[in-house]
Design a protein around this motif. Structure first.
Motif, PDB file in Angstrom:
ATOM      1  N   ALA A 121      97.585 -91.770  20.892  1.00 41.92           N
ATOM      2  CA  ALA A 121      98.303 -91.070  19.831  1.00 41.92           C
ATOM      3  C   ALA A 121      99.797 -91.355  19.901  1.00 41.92           C
ATOM      4  N   ILE A 168     100.455 -91.666  15.950  1.00 43.86           N
ATOM      5  CA  ILE A 168      99.479 -90.876  15.195  1.00 43.86           C
ATOM      6  C   ILE A 168      99.387 -89.504  15.856  1.00 43.86           C
ATOM      7  N   THR A 190      96.107 -84.567  17.129  1.00 44.77           N
ATOM      8  CA  THR A 190      95.013 -83.862  16.452  1.00 44.77           C
ATOM      9  C   THR A 190      94.208 -84.813  15.557  1.00 44.77           C
ATOM     10  N   THR A 191      94.865 -85.811  14.994  1.00 42.83           N
ATOM     11  CA  THR A 191      94.174 -86.805  14.172  1.00 42.83           C
ATOM     12  C   THR A 191      93.249 -87.645  15.030  1.00 42.83           C
ATOM     13  N   ALA A 217      90.243 -85.510  16.014  1.00 39.02           N
ATOM     14  CA  ALA A 217      89.334 -85.364  14.869  1.00 39.02           C
ATOM     15  C   ALA A 217      88.552 -86.649  14.618  1.00 39.02           C
ATOM     16  N   LEU A 218      89.200 -87.774  14.795  1.00 40.15           N
ATOM     17  CA  LEU A 218      88.533 -89.059  14.607  1.00 40.15           C
ATOM     18  C   LEU A 218      87.332 -89.194  15.537  1.00 40.15           C
ATOM     19  N   SER A 224      84.648 -91.076  11.770  1.00 39.74           N
ATOM     20  CA  SER A 224      85.703 -91.868  11.141  1.00 39.74           C
ATOM     21  C   SER A 224      85.513 -92.072   9.641  1.00 39.74           C
ATOM     22  N   THR A 265      88.772 -91.357   7.583  1.00 38.23           N
ATOM     23  CA  THR A 265      90.023 -91.782   8.212  1.00 38.23           C
ATOM     24  C   THR A 265      90.927 -92.433   7.174  1.00 38.23           C
ATOM     25  N   LYS A 266      92.178 -92.011   7.134  1.00 40.41           N
ATOM     26  CA  LYS A 266      93.137 -92.561   6.179  1.00 40.41           C
ATOM     27  C   LYS A 266      93.451 -94.014   6.521  1.00 40.41           C
ATOM     28  N   THR A 309      96.290 -94.442   8.922  1.00 41.64           N
ATOM     29  CA  THR A 309      95.920 -94.258  10.328  1.00 41.64           C
ATOM     30  C   THR A 309      95.288 -95.534  10.871  1.00 41.64           C
TER      31      THR A 309
END
Length: 105
Positions: free
Chosen positions: A22, A27, A30-31, A34-35, A40, A43-44, A47
């Protein structure tokens, strides 16, 4: 191989954990959590781009099916080839070149 499995493989190669990923990739932690925990699917793209830049792999390699990781960043071809300090210098130089390119546009 799933995205999270590829991330685990890349993280193991570097000897890093989720927190270090991270921080290094820029990034939110928390992202990353969550991934791994929620999958996934949502996922943006931003990201994914940060992850590909951090690991020096293409988006196709990270999110696609090819088993072989095609490294696009020479700093990541051989883990033992570069010291952490050299990798940091390479990252700084890459940022310098990006800023220089933006000024020329």
């Amino acid at each position: 191989m799933s995205l999270t499995n590829k991330l685990v493989e890349l993280m193991n190669e570097r000897g890093i954990n989720r927190s270090e990923l991270a921080k290094g990739a820029g990034i939110p932690y928390t992202t990353i959590v969550a991934l791994f925990e929620k999958g996934s699917e949502n996922t943006k793209l931003s990201t994914l781009k940060k992850l590909t830049t951090y690991f020096g792999v293409s988006l196709d390699t990270l999110a696609g099916e090819p088993e072989e990781m095609n490294r696009t960043d020479p700093a990541h071809r051989e883990k033992e080839e570069w010291t952490e300090e050299e990798i940091e210098e390479i990252k700084l130089f890459k940022e310098f070149l990006k800023q220089k390119r933006k000024k020329q546009e």
